[in-house]
Design a protein around this motif. Sequence first.
Motif, PDB file in Angstrom:
ATOM      1  N   ILE A   1       0.859  -1.186   0.000  1.00 37.30           N
ATOM      2  CA  ILE A   1       0.000   0.000   0.000  1.00 37.30           C
ATOM      3  C   ILE A   1       0.889   1.227   0.000  1.00 37.30           C
ATOM      4  N   ILE A   2       0.724   2.082  -1.002  1.00 40.44           N
ATOM      5  CA  ILE A   2       1.568   3.281  -1.100  1.00 40.44           C
ATOM      6  C   ILE A   2       1.096   4.341  -0.119  1.00 40.44           C
ATOM      7  N   VAL A   3       2.041   4.875   0.651  1.00 40.51           N
ATOM      8  CA  VAL A   3       1.820   6.041   1.493  1.00 40.51           C
ATOM      9  C   VAL A   3       2.776   7.129   1.008  1.00 40.51           C
ATOM     10  N   HIS A   4       2.256   8.321   0.768  1.00 37.48           N
ATOM     11  CA  HIS A   4       3.119   9.388   0.264  1.00 37.48           C
ATOM     12  C   HIS A   4       4.103   9.844   1.343  1.00 37.48           C
ATOM     13  N   GLY A   5       5.311  10.198   0.905  1.00 42.95           N
ATOM     14  CA  GLY A   5       6.336  10.647   1.846  1.00 42.95           C
ATOM     15  C   GLY A   5       6.716   9.551   2.820  1.00 42.95           C
ATOM     16  N   ASP A   6       7.075   9.965   4.048  1.00 36.46           N
ATOM     17  CA  ASP A   6       7.407   8.962   5.067  1.00 36.46           C
ATOM     18  C   ASP A   6       6.215   8.661   5.973  1.00 36.46           C
ATOM     19  N   GLY A   7       5.057   9.236   5.638  1.00 40.33           N
ATOM     20  CA  GLY A   7       3.833   8.944   6.382  1.00 40.33           C
ATOM     21  C   GLY A   7       3.692   9.683   7.686  1.00 40.33           C
ATOM     22  N   THR A   8       4.601  10.636   7.976  1.00 44.62           N
ATOM     23  CA  THR A   8       4.553  11.311   9.279  1.00 44.62           C
ATOM     24  C   THR A   8       3.895  12.688   9.224  1.00 44.62           C
ATOM     25  N   SER A   9       3.563  13.180   8.036  1.00 42.19           N
ATOM     26  CA  SER A   9       2.870  14.470   7.982  1.00 42.19           C
ATOM     27  C   SER A   9       1.503  14.325   8.645  1.00 42.19           C
ATOM     28  N   LEU A  10       0.983  15.421   9.169  1.00 44.28           N
ATOM     29  CA  LEU A  10      -0.235  15.394   9.985  1.00 44.28           C
ATOM     30  C   LEU A  10      -1.467  15.702   9.145  1.00 44.28           C
ATOM     31  N   TRP A  11      -2.564  15.050   9.514  1.00 49.64           N
ATOM     32  CA  TRP A  11      -3.788  15.219   8.733  1.00 49.64           C
ATOM     33  C   TRP A  11      -5.000  15.114   9.638  1.00 49.64           C
TER      34      TRP A  11
ATOM     35  N   ASN B   1       0.637  -3.568   4.631  1.00 42.22           N
ATOM     36  CA  ASN B   1       2.028  -3.574   4.175  1.00 42.22           C
ATOM     37  C   ASN B   1       2.301  -2.227   3.518  1.00 42.22           C
ATOM     38  N   LEU B   2       2.801  -1.271   4.300  1.00 40.64           N
ATOM     39  CA  LEU B   2       2.965   0.094   3.823  1.00 40.64           C
ATOM     40  C   LEU B   2       4.288   0.277   3.106  1.00 40.64           C
ATOM     41  N   VAL B   3       4.227   0.935   1.975  1.00 48.18           N
ATOM     42  CA  VAL B   3       5.407   1.276   1.188  1.00 48.18           C
ATOM     43  C   VAL B   3       5.447   2.791   1.038  1.00 48.18           C
ATOM     44  N   HIS B   4       6.525   3.412   1.482  1.00 49.23           N
ATOM     45  CA  HIS B   4       6.624   4.869   1.451  1.00 49.23           C
ATOM     46  C   HIS B   4       7.344   5.331   0.191  1.00 49.23           C
ATOM     47  N   ILE B   5       6.675   6.224  -0.545  1.00 47.80           N
ATOM     48  CA  ILE B   5       7.228   6.768  -1.789  1.00 47.80           C
ATOM     49  C   ILE B   5       7.034   8.280  -1.764  1.00 47.80           C
ATOM     50  N   SER B   6       8.056   9.008  -2.124  1.00 46.84           N
ATOM     51  CA  SER B   6       7.975  10.471  -2.045  1.00 46.84           C
ATOM     52  C   SER B   6       6.881  11.020  -2.961  1.00 46.84           C
ATOM     53  N   SER B   7       6.287  12.114  -2.535  1.00 51.07           N
ATOM     54  CA  SER B   7       5.264  12.754  -3.359  1.00 51.07           C
ATOM     55  C   SER B   7       5.829  13.173  -4.708  1.00 51.07           C
ATOM     56  N   ASP B   8       7.077  13.643  -4.715  1.00 49.84           N
ATOM     57  CA  ASP B   8       7.697  14.055  -5.977  1.00 49.84           C
ATOM     58  C   ASP B   8       7.762  12.892  -6.959  1.00 49.84           C
TER      59      ASP B   8
ATOM     60  N   ALA C   1      -0.351  16.097   0.978  1.00 50.27           N
ATOM     61  CA  ALA C   1       1.063  15.962   1.352  1.00 50.27           C
ATOM     62  C   ALA C   1       1.487  17.015   2.364  1.00 50.27           C
ATOM     63  N   VAL C   2       0.640  18.012   2.572  1.00 52.30           N
ATOM     64  CA  VAL C   2       0.956  19.124   3.474  1.00 52.30           C
ATOM     65  C   VAL C   2       0.226  18.915   4.796  1.00 52.30           C
ATOM     66  N   SER C   3       0.927  19.004   5.912  1.00 48.80           N
ATOM     67  CA  SER C   3       0.267  18.862   7.209  1.00 48.80           C
ATOM     68  C   SER C   3      -0.866  19.873   7.339  1.00 48.80           C
ATOM     69  N   ALA C   4      -1.998  19.409   7.863  1.00 54.14           N
ATOM     70  CA  ALA C   4      -3.162  20.278   8.011  1.00 54.14           C
ATOM     71  C   ALA C   4      -3.821  20.026   9.360  1.00 54.14           C
ATOM     72  N   VAL C   5      -3.724  21.004  10.239  1.00 52.50           N
ATOM     73  CA  VAL C   5      -4.333  20.958  11.569  1.00 52.50           C
ATOM     74  C   VAL C   5      -5.215  22.189  11.697  1.00 52.50           C
ATOM     75  N   PHE C   6      -6.485  21.988  12.019  1.00 50.51           N
ATOM     76  CA  PHE C   6      -7.447  23.076  11.969  1.00 50.51           C
ATOM     77  C   PHE C   6      -7.846  23.549  13.368  1.00 50.51           C
ATOM     78  N   ASP C   7      -7.845  24.862  13.526  1.00 51.80           N
ATOM     79  CA  ASP C   7      -8.376  25.497  14.727  1.00 51.80           C
ATOM     80  C   ASP C   7      -9.862  25.751  14.478  1.00 51.80           C
ATOM     81  N   ASN C   8     -10.720  25.052  15.211  1.00 54.82           N
ATOM     82  CA  ASN C   8     -12.170  25.152  15.016  1.00 54.82           C
ATOM     83  C   ASN C   8     -12.840  26.117  15.983  1.00 54.82           C
ATOM     84  N   SER C   9     -12.065  27.051  16.532  1.00 57.12           N
ATOM     85  CA  SER C   9     -12.624  27.973  17.521  1.00 57.12           C
ATOM     86  C   SER C   9     -13.778  28.796  16.955  1.00 57.12           C
ATOM     87  N   LYS C  10     -13.686  29.181  15.683  1.00 59.29           N
ATOM     88  CA  LYS C  10     -14.684  30.081  15.111  1.00 59.29           C
ATOM     89  C   LYS C  10     -16.053  29.405  15.011  1.00 59.29           C
ATOM     90  N   ILE C  11     -16.100  28.178  14.491  1.00 55.87           N
ATOM     91  CA  ILE C  11     -17.390  27.493  14.385  1.00 55.87           C
ATOM     92  C   ILE C  11     -17.920  27.136  15.776  1.00 55.87           C
TER      93      ILE C  11
END
Length: 337
Positions: A184-194, A246-253, A271-281
């Motif tokens: 199973i392909i995981v982009h990058g090293d799989g440590t970016s946050l989502w 069975n994870l296989v890490h492959i760079s996004s590039d 591929a970009v870490s994304a953490v949301f502040d939901n204070s407004k809603i």
Amino acid sequence: MNVLFIGGTGLISQAVSKLAVQKGINLYLFNRGNRDGFVPEGAKIITGDIRDPKSAAAALEDYQFDVVVDWIAFTPEHVQTDIDLFRGRTKQYIFISSASAYQKPLQHYIITEHATPLENPYWQYSRDKIACEQLLLKEHAATGFPVTIVRPSFTYGDTMIPASLNSWPHPYSLVARMRKGEPIIVHGDGTSLWTMTHNSDFAKGFVGLLGEQKAIGEAYHITSDEVLSWNQIYEAIGAAAGVKPNLVHISSDFLITYDPDLEGGLLGDKAVSAVFDNSKIKKLVPDFAATVPFAEGIKRTVEWFEAHPEKCSEDEAWNEQMDRIIAAHSSGMNVDR
């Protein structure tokens, strides 16, 4: 309230439609009637095609709505049709934008509505959503058009197995591949946050915006507060399927070089870490809280697929593409094209 959903039976909107009816909202769904199985009991159907402005105007001419939500507007042309159709005929118009419209790459990994710019050089889909927002806010400033903007991030439900790489028309393909022990392909090293958000959680925040005059002229994202790495996400999918993937890490590039169509979904989004502040809603809708952790939500999803074997189809073309990418990566092949 009399509320019109244009669409209303899609992956995200079906959960909102269900909760809106449960809350006593008088809900109308305007669509082509292709997904009647996702229409909640109590909702009223107006059959029509919003992509045909003249016939849509005729179908809706006898109605007045407190709120109009367009779940399927993707371009400024779509939005202009709505402005022309509903100007002076609704107290609130809600546009479904996308959290992928936020700046890529981010200056700060925590995303807020007021501080994170809208800018995505990698994905036309996101740039179109930004252009829609700009058009609507310009109309709001000029004429008072009562727009509210909502930006979902990766939102899933029973009918979607969410991942950075999966077959959109045959989402069960990923689970089937895991159960066969295939890589199973995981982009990058799989440590970016989502952030993964269950559609039932999204619905709680969204329904709280319906008819809320304080939301006019404002934008909100609605997501879970749970933050996971992509490795954790894939491991949770595997656990729900009863296997260790069975994870296989492959760079996004590398992935994008092999298949340029992946650029938007990777560099323009996942591929970009994304953490949301939901204070407004949360400030406007105090009852909103995301309560479905991904491990639980994805288990429900896999169980839904297993209860609907006709949906457990596999995408052979997607499987073959995954195998080719893995083989090329393993061989150190130069895939510059």
